[in-house]
Design a protein around this motif. Structure first.
Motif, mmCIF file in Angstrom:
data_model
loop_
_atom_site.group_PDB
_atom_site.id
_atom_site.type_symbol
_atom_site.label_atom_id
_atom_site.label_comp_id
_atom_site.label_asym_id
_atom_site.label_seq_id
_atom_site.Cartn_x
_atom_site.Cartn_y
_atom_site.Cartn_z
ATOM 1 N N VAL A 79 -5.262 -12.390 1.175
ATOM 2 C CA VAL A 79 -3.888 -13.193 1.063
ATOM 3 C C VAL A 79 -3.138 -12.453 1.842
ATOM 4 C CG1 VAL A 79 -2.113 -13.716 -1.055
ATOM 5 C CG2 VAL A 79 -5.218 -13.758 -1.239
ATOM 6 N N LYS A 80 -2.423 -13.212 2.057
ATOM 7 C CA LYS A 80 -1.190 -12.625 3.056
ATOM 8 C C LYS A 80 -0.078 -13.349 2.924
ATOM 9 C CE LYS A 80 -3.502 -10.010 7.486
ATOM 10 N NZ LYS A 80 -3.410 -9.774 8.730
ATOM 11 N N ARG A 81 1.333 -12.806 2.736
ATOM 12 C CA ARG A 81 2.572 -13.562 2.317
ATOM 13 C C ARG A 81 3.687 -13.206 2.920
ATOM 14 N NH1 ARG A 81 3.108 -15.815 -3.507
ATOM 15 N NH2 ARG A 81 5.153 -15.341 -2.650
ATOM 16 N N ASN A 82 3.750 -14.305 4.130
ATOM 17 C CA ASN A 82 5.282 -13.117 3.925
ATOM 18 C C ASN A 82 6.751 -14.213 3.821
ATOM 19 O OD1 ASN A 82 7.625 -12.647 6.348
ATOM 20 N ND2 ASN A 82 6.504 -13.211 8.064
ATOM 21 N N SER A 83 7.588 -13.615 3.185
ATOM 22 C CA SER A 83 7.623 -14.285 2.104
ATOM 23 C C SER A 83 7.473 -14.664 1.302
ATOM 24 C CB SER A 83 9.498 -14.818 2.712
ATOM 25 O OG SER A 83 10.301 -15.585 1.631
ATOM 26 N N LEU A 142 -1.906 -4.057 -2.974
ATOM 27 C CA LEU A 142 -0.612 -3.365 -3.013
ATOM 28 C C LEU A 142 -0.058 -3.237 -1.999
ATOM 29 C CD1 LEU A 142 -1.729 -0.472 -5.808
ATOM 30 C CD2 LEU A 142 -0.621 -2.324 -5.985
ATOM 31 N N ILE A 143 -0.295 -3.244 -1.122
ATOM 32 C CA ILE A 143 0.648 -3.701 -0.209
ATOM 33 C C ILE A 143 0.815 -4.888 0.508
ATOM 34 C CG2 ILE A 143 0.526 -3.829 2.669
ATOM 35 C CD1 ILE A 143 0.551 -0.845 1.924
ATOM 36 N N ILE A 144 0.237 -5.859 0.502
ATOM 37 C CA ILE A 144 0.650 -7.304 0.461
ATOM 38 C C ILE A 144 2.345 -7.295 -0.252
ATOM 39 C CG2 ILE A 144 0.305 -9.685 -0.053
ATOM 40 C CD1 ILE A 144 -3.062 -8.573 0.736
ATOM 41 N N ILE A 145 1.628 -7.456 -1.629
ATOM 42 C CA ILE A 145 2.517 -6.942 -2.793
ATOM 43 C C ILE A 145 4.089 -6.017 -1.751
ATOM 44 C CG2 ILE A 145 3.546 -6.823 -5.034
ATOM 45 C CD1 ILE A 145 0.140 -7.493 -6.205
ATOM 46 N N ALA A 146 3.817 -5.355 -1.616
ATOM 47 C CA ALA A 146 4.760 -4.573 -1.586
ATOM 48 C C ALA A 146 5.980 -5.163 -0.541
ATOM 49 C CB ALA A 146 4.218 -2.953 -0.828
ATOM 50 N N ILE A 147 5.142 -5.801 0.727
ATOM 51 C CA ILE A 147 5.604 -5.577 2.285
ATOM 52 C C ILE A 147 6.027 -6.953 1.815
ATOM 53 C CG2 ILE A 147 5.134 -6.951 4.017
ATOM 54 C CD1 ILE A 147 2.297 -5.491 4.584
ATOM 55 N N ASN A 148 5.957 -7.782 0.811
ATOM 56 C CA ASN A 148 6.595 -8.967 0.348
ATOM 57 C C ASN A 148 8.000 -9.180 -0.637
ATOM 58 O OD1 ASN A 148 5.244 -11.662 0.401
ATOM 59 N ND2 ASN A 148 3.636 -10.531 0.076
ATOM 60 N N LEU A 149 7.297 -7.898 -1.356
ATOM 61 C CA LEU A 149 9.126 -7.419 -2.309
ATOM 62 C C LEU A 149 9.700 -6.816 -1.375
ATOM 63 C CD1 LEU A 149 7.060 -5.980 -5.179
ATOM 64 C CD2 LEU A 149 8.463 -8.485 -5.643
ATOM 65 N N ALA A 150 9.663 -6.147 -0.204
ATOM 66 C CA ALA A 150 10.616 -5.637 0.830
ATOM 67 C C ALA A 150 11.001 -6.971 1.408
ATOM 68 C CB ALA A 150 9.894 -4.865 1.846
ATOM 69 N N THR A 169 -16.637 -4.750 -5.424
ATOM 70 C CA THR A 169 -17.540 -3.394 -3.819
ATOM 71 C C THR A 169 -15.970 -3.344 -3.462
ATOM 72 O OG1 THR A 169 -17.567 -5.486 -2.448
ATOM 73 C CG2 THR A 169 -19.260 -5.184 -3.562
ATOM 74 N N ASN A 170 -15.968 -2.628 -2.924
ATOM 75 C CA ASN A 170 -14.791 -1.918 -1.874
ATOM 76 C C ASN A 170 -13.578 -1.802 -2.731
ATOM 77 O OD1 ASN A 170 -16.814 -1.779 0.760
ATOM 78 N ND2 ASN A 170 -15.949 -3.860 1.093
ATOM 79 N N LYS A 171 -13.649 -1.461 -4.019
ATOM 80 C CA LYS A 171 -13.236 -1.327 -4.232
ATOM 81 C C LYS A 171 -11.072 -0.797 -4.306
ATOM 82 C CE LYS A 171 -16.178 -0.806 -8.266
ATOM 83 N NZ LYS A 171 -17.175 -0.473 -7.874
ATOM 84 N N ALA A 172 -11.575 0.367 -3.798
ATOM 85 C CA ALA A 172 -10.392 1.483 -3.083
ATOM 86 C C ALA A 172 -9.614 0.607 -1.954
ATOM 87 C CB ALA A 172 -10.816 2.838 -2.672
ATOM 88 N N ALA A 173 -10.713 -0.340 -0.807
ATOM 89 C CA ALA A 173 -9.955 -1.396 0.193
ATOM 90 C C ALA A 173 -9.707 -2.642 -0.385
ATOM 91 C CB ALA A 173 -10.752 -1.492 1.362
ATOM 92 N N ALA A 174 -9.921 -2.473 -1.453
ATOM 93 C CA ALA A 174 -9.005 -4.385 -1.765
ATOM 94 C C ALA A 174 -7.496 -4.350 -3.077
ATOM 95 C CB ALA A 174 -9.480 -4.425 -3.504
ATOM 96 N N LEU A 175 -8.162 -3.073 -3.773
ATOM 97 C CA LEU A 175 -6.737 -2.596 -4.148
ATOM 98 C C LEU A 175 -5.725 -2.027 -3.391
ATOM 99 C CD1 LEU A 175 -5.769 -1.705 -7.220
ATOM 100 C CD2 LEU A 175 -6.509 0.849 -6.561
ATOM 101 N N PHE A 176 -5.405 -1.212 -2.587
ATOM 102 C CA PHE A 176 -4.810 -0.821 -1.202
ATOM 103 C C PHE A 176 -4.254 -2.235 -0.371
ATOM 104 C CE2 PHE A 176 -3.330 0.843 2.894
ATOM 105 C CZ PHE A 176 -2.460 1.130 2.340
ATOM 106 N N SER A 177 -5.263 -3.108 -0.423
ATOM 107 C CA SER A 177 -4.838 -4.148 0.658
ATOM 108 C C SER A 177 -3.844 -4.791 -0.417
ATOM 109 C CB SER A 177 -6.178 -5.065 1.106
ATOM 110 O OG SER A 177 -7.130 -3.876 1.437
#
Length: 340
Positions: A14-18, A227-235, A217-225
């Motif tokens: 899931v990636k969102r630009n705006s 959070l990055i998606i949400i942070a980018i869209n809020l920015a 599975t890949n818990k940390a990677a899923a969480l980090f990814s």
């Protein structure tokens, strides 16, 4: 708490630009996307059929067609020449001049007339229904396209895993929470779009990952990814003409609703089937899941109630949070937030 579902898997990107969303095709149940934003869970064969999300997409497109029909740019001869409209071959469905609406859509007056979110009409004129109708309106065909693509890529996956009832509740309540927070802080502009509801779905994905942590599975990677998606869209939301308060309101509402509606039992039904007949099956929800469920219900009820009361009493959220204005716009040499 939800019923004892089988453990299911959702693998998606899931990636969102705006509001944009990029998604890969589903592989087999144990596959991992070769992407920086991989969202992986354990799988099961049973899934709901997604029909609510496609219906919401059809409804949004239909509403946009109606809005353009009502707008009728080519008939605004008393305010502008018909030739100034974009795509005049569409007749009354032609778009407003790009200098007025660069998103290829209707005029702000038409959106306002048909249910856009505006503080004066919601509070002074007691038109609270605009808190919901604004979710179904879009500023232009570009706005509509990116929002509906995002909804398809996020919503269908969630609906397949959790069913239309829970996803529908998250979508609508997140949209409502987004509208309430937007109205509390934004008095000078109208607001339309499903982005608050879409941020609610993203927030629900985040809380679902947290509350169902042990089955990932890949818990940390899923969480980090995520959070990055949400942070980018809020920015991106600090750019002019973007209502970041709606994004934040939808995100918080959806995040809390995820703990309430998307909680999974930590063991699958196969383990129940292997138990001897007559053996009592102990609930396989964890204590922390019950705690998160209870806290989230309390925060949701109290938060939405307090925010709604403040709104309809005519209070300005900026008076209670002086720095909050920087969450939606930061003035630079290229633009002045006071002009938007």
């Amino acid at each position: 708490m939800p019923g004892d579902d089988d453990i299911e898997s959702r693998e998606g990107t899931v990636k969102r630009n705006s509001y944009n969303n990029d998604d890969d095709n589903n592989n087999n149940r144990s596959s991992v996307y070769a992407s920086s934003s991989t969202y992986v869970i354990v799988d099961t064969d049973s899934q709901w059929t997604s029909w609510l999300v496609p219906m919401v997409v059809v409804a949004n497109v239909s509403v946009f067609v109606v809005v353009m029909y009502v707008n009728n740019c080519s008939d605004h001869r008393h305010t502008r020449l018909a030739g100034n409209c974009v795509a005049t071959f569409l007749g009354r469905f032609s778009f407003e001049p790009l200098r007025e609406n660069p998103l290829f859509g209707p005029s702000s007056s038409t959106l306002n007339k048909l249910g856009a979110l505006e503080w004066t009409k919601v509070v002074i004129n007691h038109q609270g229904w605009r808190l919901i109708t604004c979710i179904w309106l879009h500023a232009g065909i570009i706005h509509l396209l990116v929002n509906m693509l995002s909804l398809v890529f996020i919503g269908i996956r969630l609906e397949q895993q959790f069913g239309f009832v829970r996803v529908g509740i998250i979508y609508l309540l997140s949209g409502f929470g987004a509208s309430v927070l937007s109205s509390l802080f934004n008095r000078n502009n109208i607001s339309v779009g499903a982005s608050g509801a879409l941020f609610g779905l993203l927030g629900a994905m985040l809380s679902e990952l947290i509350t169902n942590w042990s089955i990932y599975t890949n818990k940390a990677a899923a969480l980090f990814s995520l959070l990055i998606i949400i942070a980018i869209n809020l920015a991106i939301g600090i750019l002019p003409h973007v209502d970041n308060f709606a994004h934040i309101g939808g995100l918080i509402t959806g995040f809390l609703l995820g703990f309430v509606l998307l909680c999974r039992p930590q063991f699958g039904s196969l383990e129940r089937e292997n138990l001897p007949a007559g053996t009592p099956f102990k609930s396989n929800y964890k204590p922390y899941q019950y705690a998160l469920w209870l806290v989230s219900v309390v925060l949701l009820v109290v938060g939405l109630t307090v925010a709604s009361v403040m709104l309809f009493r005519g209070e300005n959220g900026n008076d209670h949070c002086r720095w909050c204005r920087y969450l939606t716009c930061v003035s630079t040499s290229r633009w002045d937030c006071n002009e938007n």
